[in-house]
Scaffold this motif. Sequence first.
Motif, mmCIF file in Angstrom:
data_model
loop_
_atom_site.group_PDB
_atom_site.id
_atom_site.type_symbol
_atom_site.label_atom_id
_atom_site.label_comp_id
_atom_site.label_asym_id
_atom_site.label_seq_id
_atom_site.Cartn_x
_atom_site.Cartn_y
_atom_site.Cartn_z
ATOM 1 N N ARG A 15 37.991 -14.820 57.285
ATOM 2 C CA ARG A 15 38.344 -16.013 58.072
ATOM 3 C C ARG A 15 39.788 -15.907 58.556
ATOM 4 O O ARG A 15 40.655 -15.397 57.854
ATOM 5 C CB ARG A 15 38.184 -17.287 57.249
ATOM 6 C CG ARG A 15 36.748 -17.532 56.859
ATOM 7 C CD ARG A 15 36.574 -18.945 56.314
ATOM 8 N NE ARG A 15 35.189 -19.186 56.003
ATOM 9 C CZ ARG A 15 34.317 -19.700 56.854
ATOM 10 N NH1 ARG A 15 34.690 -20.024 58.060
ATOM 11 N NH2 ARG A 15 33.077 -19.899 56.498
ATOM 12 N N TRP A 16 40.041 -16.403 59.754
ATOM 13 C CA TRP A 16 41.373 -16.396 60.338
ATOM 14 C C TRP A 16 42.123 -17.657 59.936
ATOM 15 O O TRP A 16 41.528 -18.724 59.804
ATOM 16 C CB TRP A 16 41.281 -16.315 61.861
ATOM 17 C CG TRP A 16 40.786 -14.985 62.324
ATOM 18 C CD1 TRP A 16 39.499 -14.649 62.618
ATOM 19 C CD2 TRP A 16 41.560 -13.806 62.517
ATOM 20 N NE1 TRP A 16 39.430 -13.332 62.987
ATOM 21 C CE2 TRP A 16 40.683 -12.794 62.944
ATOM 22 C CE3 TRP A 16 42.918 -13.505 62.385
ATOM 23 C CZ2 TRP A 16 41.108 -11.510 63.228
ATOM 24 C CZ3 TRP A 16 43.345 -12.223 62.677
ATOM 25 C CH2 TRP A 16 42.451 -11.244 63.088
ATOM 26 N N PRO A 39 40.525 -16.121 66.992
ATOM 27 C CA PRO A 39 40.870 -17.257 67.846
ATOM 28 C C PRO A 39 41.457 -16.796 69.177
ATOM 29 O O PRO A 39 42.268 -15.867 69.219
ATOM 30 C CB PRO A 39 41.919 -18.021 67.040
ATOM 31 C CG PRO A 39 41.785 -17.528 65.638
ATOM 32 C CD PRO A 39 41.262 -16.137 65.731
ATOM 33 N N THR A 40 41.069 -17.446 70.242
ATOM 34 C CA THR A 40 41.591 -17.121 71.563
ATOM 35 C C THR A 40 43.049 -17.585 71.669
ATOM 36 O O THR A 40 43.536 -18.351 70.825
ATOM 37 C CB THR A 40 40.785 -17.821 72.672
ATOM 38 O OG1 THR A 40 40.972 -19.240 72.546
ATOM 39 C CG2 THR A 40 39.307 -17.467 72.599
ATOM 40 N N PHE A 41 43.712 -17.146 72.729
ATOM 41 C CA PHE A 41 45.088 -17.583 72.984
ATOM 42 C C PHE A 41 45.143 -19.112 73.047
ATOM 43 O O PHE A 41 46.017 -19.742 72.440
ATOM 44 C CB PHE A 41 45.593 -16.968 74.295
ATOM 45 C CG PHE A 41 46.959 -17.437 74.682
ATOM 46 C CD1 PHE A 41 48.085 -16.848 74.139
ATOM 47 C CD2 PHE A 41 47.120 -18.492 75.577
ATOM 48 C CE1 PHE A 41 49.357 -17.293 74.487
ATOM 49 C CE2 PHE A 41 48.380 -18.933 75.930
ATOM 50 C CZ PHE A 41 49.504 -18.338 75.382
ATOM 51 N N THR A 42 44.202 -19.717 73.756
ATOM 52 C CA THR A 42 44.175 -21.174 73.898
ATOM 53 C C THR A 42 43.939 -21.858 72.559
ATOM 54 O O THR A 42 44.591 -22.856 72.239
ATOM 55 C CB THR A 42 43.092 -21.604 74.924
ATOM 56 O OG1 THR A 42 43.393 -20.986 76.178
ATOM 57 C CG2 THR A 42 43.034 -23.105 75.084
ATOM 58 N N GLU A 43 43.026 -21.337 71.757
ATOM 59 C CA GLU A 43 42.768 -21.919 70.435
ATOM 60 C C GLU A 43 44.007 -21.840 69.543
ATOM 61 O O GLU A 43 44.325 -22.784 68.814
ATOM 62 C CB GLU A 43 41.590 -21.217 69.760
ATOM 63 C CG GLU A 43 40.259 -21.517 70.424
ATOM 64 C CD GLU A 43 39.130 -20.641 69.930
ATOM 65 O OE1 GLU A 43 37.970 -21.103 69.983
ATOM 66 O OE2 GLU A 43 39.374 -19.479 69.522
ATOM 67 N N SER A 49 49.955 -26.724 68.451
ATOM 68 C CA SER A 49 50.262 -28.070 68.921
ATOM 69 C C SER A 49 49.903 -29.118 67.868
ATOM 70 O O SER A 49 50.678 -30.036 67.603
ATOM 71 C CB SER A 49 49.511 -28.346 70.223
ATOM 72 O OG SER A 49 49.763 -29.648 70.673
ATOM 73 N N VAL A 50 48.729 -28.974 67.267
ATOM 74 C CA VAL A 50 48.300 -29.888 66.209
ATOM 75 C C VAL A 50 49.290 -29.853 65.038
ATOM 76 O O VAL A 50 49.560 -30.874 64.409
ATOM 77 C CB VAL A 50 46.872 -29.539 65.733
ATOM 78 C CG1 VAL A 50 46.509 -30.274 64.454
ATOM 79 C CG2 VAL A 50 45.862 -29.834 66.821
#
Length: 93
Positions: A15-16, A39-43, A49-50
């Motif tokens: 898991r990442w 995970p993608t760049f956007t993810e 951000s969260v």
Amino acid sequence: MAEEFTAQLSLRDGRWRLYVVLLSTTERWPDHPFGHAVPTFTERTDALSVLGFEPVPGAEWTWTEDSENPDDPASPVVLIAAVRVRSWAGAGA
């Protein structure tokens, strides 16, 4: 000006996990779990951000290959990505 930190993305037990390294503090490092897919760049950006961070302008993700046991050449590979980040408090600075 906001203090800069290093955010790292690593794969452990299939898991990442994304976390922000807070050196010289007793605070718990902010982290965000992901699933099995990279995970993608956007993810990654959304997760930062969260957690209250954003990549420093111009910062790029770098990838490093390591091993779980450096003394064993047959040890499983550990992939680690890193990027410089700053807290949202410094976004307008």
